[in-house]
Design a protein around this motif. Structure first.
Motif, PDB file in Angstrom:
ATOM      1  N   SER A  37     -35.536  12.628  81.226  1.00 26.35           N
ATOM      2  CA  SER A  37     -36.209  13.169  80.039  1.00 26.35           C
ATOM      3  C   SER A  37     -35.212  13.442  78.919  1.00 26.35           C
ATOM      4  CB  SER A  37     -36.974  14.445  80.401  1.00 26.35           C
ATOM      5  OG  SER A  37     -36.103  15.481  80.823  1.00 26.35           O
ATOM      6  N   LEU A  38     -34.004  13.887  79.249  1.00 28.50           N
ATOM      7  CA  LEU A  38     -32.994  14.139  78.229  1.00 28.50           C
ATOM      8  C   LEU A  38     -32.564  12.829  77.571  1.00 28.50           C
ATOM      9  CD1 LEU A  38     -31.191  16.255  76.849  1.00 28.50           C
ATOM     10  CD2 LEU A  38     -29.491  15.849  78.641  1.00 28.50           C
ATOM     11  N   VAL A  39     -32.393  11.776  78.354  1.00 30.42           N
ATOM     12  CA  VAL A  39     -32.048  10.477  77.788  1.00 30.42           C
ATOM     13  C   VAL A  39     -33.154   9.999  76.846  1.00 30.42           C
ATOM     14  CG1 VAL A  39     -31.683   8.035  78.340  1.00 30.42           C
ATOM     15  CG2 VAL A  39     -30.554   9.812  79.709  1.00 30.42           C
ATOM     16  N   MET A  40     -34.406  10.209  77.239  1.00 36.85           N
ATOM     17  CA  MET A  40     -35.522   9.786  76.394  1.00 36.85           C
ATOM     18  C   MET A  40     -35.610  10.611  75.117  1.00 36.85           C
ATOM     19  SD  MET A  40     -38.476   8.983  79.250  1.00 36.85           S
ATOM     20  CE  MET A  40     -39.641   8.352  78.053  1.00 36.85           C
ATOM     21  N   ALA A  41     -35.043  11.829  75.143  1.00 38.87           N
ATOM     22  CA  ALA A  41     -35.091  12.693  73.967  1.00 38.87           C
ATOM     23  C   ALA A  41     -34.088  12.289  72.897  1.00 38.87           C
ATOM     24  CB  ALA A  41     -34.839  14.141  74.381  1.00 38.87           C
ATOM     25  N   GLY A  42     -33.165  11.382  73.217  1.00 41.31           N
ATOM     26  CA  GLY A  42     -32.160  10.941  72.261  1.00 41.31           C
ATOM     27  C   GLY A  42     -30.765  11.073  72.837  1.00 41.31           C
ATOM     28  N   ASP A  43     -29.809  10.433  72.196  1.00 38.67           N
ATOM     29  CA  ASP A  43     -28.455  10.387  72.748  1.00 38.67           C
ATOM     30  C   ASP A  43     -27.606  11.598  72.401  1.00 38.67           C
ATOM     31  OD1 ASP A  43     -27.811   9.966  70.086  1.00 38.67           O
ATOM     32  OD2 ASP A  43     -27.188   7.887  70.353  1.00 38.67           O
ATOM     33  N   GLY A  44     -28.121  12.503  71.571  1.00 32.20           N
ATOM     34  CA  GLY A  44     -27.377  13.697  71.212  1.00 32.20           C
ATOM     35  C   GLY A  44     -26.373  13.474  70.099  1.00 32.20           C
ATOM     36  N   LYS A  45     -26.231  12.237  69.642  1.00 32.37           N
ATOM     37  CA  LYS A  45     -25.295  11.923  68.559  1.00 32.37           C
ATOM     38  C   LYS A  45     -26.074  11.496  67.323  1.00 32.37           C
ATOM     39  CE  LYS A  45     -21.829  10.501  71.942  1.00 32.37           C
ATOM     40  NZ  LYS A  45     -21.035   9.375  72.498  1.00 32.37           N
ATOM     41  N   ASN A  46     -26.740  10.354  67.427  1.00 33.59           N
ATOM     42  CA  ASN A  46     -27.549   9.878  66.311  1.00 33.59           C
ATOM     43  C   ASN A  46     -28.941  10.507  66.309  1.00 33.59           C
ATOM     44  OD1 ASN A  46     -25.523   7.985  65.475  1.00 33.59           O
ATOM     45  ND2 ASN A  46     -26.108   6.714  67.219  1.00 33.59           N
ATOM     46  N   ASP A  47     -29.345  11.031  67.453  1.00 30.42           N
ATOM     47  CA  ASP A  47     -30.679  11.614  67.584  1.00 30.42           C
ATOM     48  C   ASP A  47     -30.640  12.612  68.733  1.00 30.42           C
ATOM     49  OD1 ASP A  47     -33.294  12.055  67.010  1.00 30.42           O
ATOM     50  OD2 ASP A  47     -34.062  10.242  67.961  1.00 30.42           O
ATOM     51  N   GLY A  48     -31.528  13.581  68.708  1.00 25.35           N
ATOM     52  CA  GLY A  48     -31.630  14.510  69.819  1.00 25.35           C
ATOM     53  C   GLY A  48     -30.543  15.565  69.856  1.00 25.35           C
ATOM     54  N   LYS A  49     -30.044  15.969  68.689  1.00 22.35           N
ATOM     55  CA  LYS A  49     -28.997  16.994  68.650  1.00 22.35           C
ATOM     56  C   LYS A  49     -29.568  18.379  68.942  1.00 22.35           C
ATOM     57  CE  LYS A  49     -24.893  18.704  67.460  1.00 22.35           C
ATOM     58  NZ  LYS A  49     -23.647  18.463  68.227  1.00 22.35           N
ATOM     59  N   ASN A  50     -30.665  18.723  68.292  1.00 23.11           N
ATOM     60  CA  ASN A  50     -31.328  20.008  68.521  1.00 23.11           C
ATOM     61  C   ASN A  50     -32.479  19.798  69.502  1.00 23.11           C
ATOM     62  OD1 ASN A  50     -29.672  21.416  66.691  1.00 23.11           O
ATOM     63  ND2 ASN A  50     -30.971  20.863  64.967  1.00 23.11           N
ATOM     64  N   ILE A  51     -32.335  20.332  70.711  1.00 21.39           N
ATOM     65  CA  ILE A  51     -33.286  20.078  71.790  1.00 21.39           C
ATOM     66  C   ILE A  51     -34.052  21.352  72.145  1.00 21.39           C
ATOM     67  CG2 ILE A  51     -33.507  19.521  74.253  1.00 21.39           C
ATOM     68  CD1 ILE A  51     -32.971  17.081  72.748  1.00 21.39           C
ATOM     69  N   GLY A  52     -35.365  21.253  72.164  1.00 19.56           N
ATOM     70  CA  GLY A  52     -36.198  22.341  72.673  1.00 19.56           C
ATOM     71  C   GLY A  52     -36.569  22.090  74.119  1.00 19.56           C
ATOM     72  N   ILE A  53     -36.496  23.116  74.943  1.00 23.00           N
ATOM     73  CA  ILE A  53     -36.861  23.013  76.353  1.00 23.00           C
ATOM     74  C   ILE A  53     -37.997  23.998  76.612  1.00 23.00           C
ATOM     75  CG2 ILE A  53     -36.109  23.374  78.733  1.00 23.00           C
ATOM     76  CD1 ILE A  53     -33.340  22.456  77.919  1.00 23.00           C
ATOM     77  N   TYR A  54     -39.176  23.459  76.925  1.00 21.23           N
ATOM     78  CA  TYR A  54     -40.356  24.287  77.197  1.00 21.23           C
ATOM     79  C   TYR A  54     -40.530  24.390  78.712  1.00 21.23           C
ATOM     80  CZ  TYR A  54     -41.792  24.076  72.296  1.00 21.23           C
ATOM     81  OH  TYR A  54     -41.852  24.213  70.925  1.00 21.23           O
ATOM     82  N   GLY A  55     -40.348  25.600  79.238  1.00 22.30           N
ATOM     83  CA  GLY A  55     -40.378  25.833  80.676  1.00 22.30           C
ATOM     84  C   GLY A  55     -38.960  25.873  81.196  1.00 22.30           C
ATOM     85  N   PHE A  56     -38.420  27.083  81.398  1.00 23.25           N
ATOM     86  CA  PHE A  56     -37.012  27.207  81.762  1.00 23.25           C
ATOM     87  C   PHE A  56     -36.891  27.573  83.233  1.00 23.25           C
ATOM     88  CE2 PHE A  56     -32.571  28.399  81.366  1.00 23.25           C
ATOM     89  CZ  PHE A  56     -32.125  27.468  80.429  1.00 23.25           C
ATOM     90  N   GLY A  57     -37.345  26.627  84.071  1.00 27.29           N
ATOM     91  CA  GLY A  57     -37.237  26.809  85.513  1.00 27.29           C
ATOM     92  C   GLY A  57     -36.138  25.949  86.083  1.00 27.29           C
ATOM     93  N   ALA A  58     -36.453  25.269  87.208  1.00 28.12           N
ATOM     94  CA  ALA A  58     -35.434  24.486  87.906  1.00 28.12           C
ATOM     95  C   ALA A  58     -34.848  23.399  87.007  1.00 28.12           C
ATOM     96  CB  ALA A  58     -36.030  23.878  89.170  1.00 28.12           C
ATOM     97  N   ALA A  59     -35.717  22.551  86.441  1.00 27.00           N
ATOM     98  CA  ALA A  59     -35.212  21.464  85.589  1.00 27.00           C
ATOM     99  C   ALA A  59     -34.607  21.998  84.307  1.00 27.00           C
ATOM    100  CB  ALA A  59     -36.334  20.483  85.280  1.00 27.00           C
TER     101      ALA A  59
END
Length: 331
Positions: free
Chosen positions: A155-177
């Motif tokens: 899911s993190l990979v699908m959210a973007g590479d963190g460089k060109n996209d996906g720098k600010n990430i929201g995580i809904y549900g802060f359990g195991a994953a």
């Protein structure tokens, strides 16, 4: 062997003694040392997944050591520590398998859902779909990586590479994953914004302690526009909330195998080339990529350990949101 067995939809698991299973051709038998308790196990127990056949032994975050080999198996060898993930087998011949997208296989088998899983002292698995775990790392800490970590990684990979996209990430549900992937995201230089149930101060405190830039309730507005949001909670109502939190061109990734219905929402919160995508299962390459990079890393895996015969208690606490991090069974 001993196992916690689901005999009917919604029934409590029953502790049973069974004959030790024998591995068939291409299979291995594993003596289980730890098995994580995943929200998907709740979906299995509650009958929310289709085509369930009973009885079934749940559990798909399995860590153990091989103690028997079926015909034709030379690797992995007896004594090796391996992990058994959700994807237990694929057909290898459908169009998805042929194009390298085995997570979408038309005729898959899933550990703890369509074949017996790891809520047991032993299980049999297809040798090709077991992941080598090496010697480093604690069995209990490794177990949640076999699903919470792997699906979280995809899911993190699908959210973007963190460089060109996906720098600010929201995580809904802060359990195991969530608590695993927040650490991975932070180590990649991303900013993490954690959303929890209203009033869940323990989860919010955990998020901050693991480096989250902000933590709040799921209906709170984050202090910045998000590039992407990942939803781990199986709550469809979070989708429009997440859409409102992401910027134009942003992406909402639904990471669960099951989710309650998504309510109707106005088109304007999707407009602006925002996207909604889902994560389906995983591939063996996901396991190789994630475990190769992170199994030996300094991730803080928060676990609560239960004996095997207390699997129902672990599931109940997971259902009630009374766990911080992940539950793990130890036979």
């Amino acid at each position: 062997m001993y196992a916690m067995v689901l005999a009917a939809r919604g029934a409590p698991l029953v502790f049973q003694e069974r004959p030790d299973p024998l591995p068939g051709p291409g299979e291995i038998r594993i003596k289980v040392s730890a098995c994580g308790v995943c929200r998907t196990d709740l979906h299995v127990v509650d009958g929310e997944l289709p085509d369930l056949s009973y009885p079934i032994i749940p559990g798909h975050e399995v860590v153990g050591r091989i103690d028997a080999l079926g015909d034709g198996v030379t690797e992995p060898a007896i004594g090796m520590r391996v992990g058994v993930p959700w994807l237990g087998q694929t057909c290898g011949v459908c169009s998805y398998c042929r194009m390298g997208r085995e997570n979408l296989c038309d005729r898959p088998q899933f550990t703890g859902y369509t074949r017996d899983g790891g809520f047991a002292t032993h299980l049999v698995a297809d040798a090709r779909f077991c992941l080598p775990l090496g010697l480093s790392g604690d069995d209990v800490a490794l177990a949640p990586l076999l699903c919470a970590g792997l699906i979280g990684w995809r899911s993190l990979v699908m959210a973007g590479d963190g460089k060109n996209d996906g720098k600010n990430i929201g995580i809904y549900g802060f359990g195991a994953a969530g608590h695993i992937i927040a650490q991975v995201a932070r180590s990649q230089g991303r900013s993490v914004y954690a959303f929890t149930r209203k009033g869940d101060h323990d989860a919010q405190s955990l998020a901050r302690s693991l480096g989250a830039d902000w933590a709040g309730a799921s209906d709170d507005k984050p202090p910045v526009e998000l590039d992407a949001a990942i939803i781990y909670a199986p709550v469809g109502a979070l989708v429009p909330q997440a859409l409102r939190a992401v910027r134009k061109g942003g992406r909402v990734v639904c990471a669960g195998i099951h989710m309650s219905d998504i309510p109707a929402f106005p088109y304007d919160i999707l407009w602006g080339e925002r996207q909604i995508v889902s994560v389906a299962n995983l591939t063996r390459q996901d396991g190789i990529d994630f475990l190769g990079a992170w199994a030996g890393a300094n991730l803080q895996i928060h676990t609560t350990v239960f004996p095997l015969d207390q699997a129902n208690e672990a599931l109940a606490r997971l259902r009630d949101g009374a766990l911080v991090g992940a539950a793990v069974l130890r036979p």
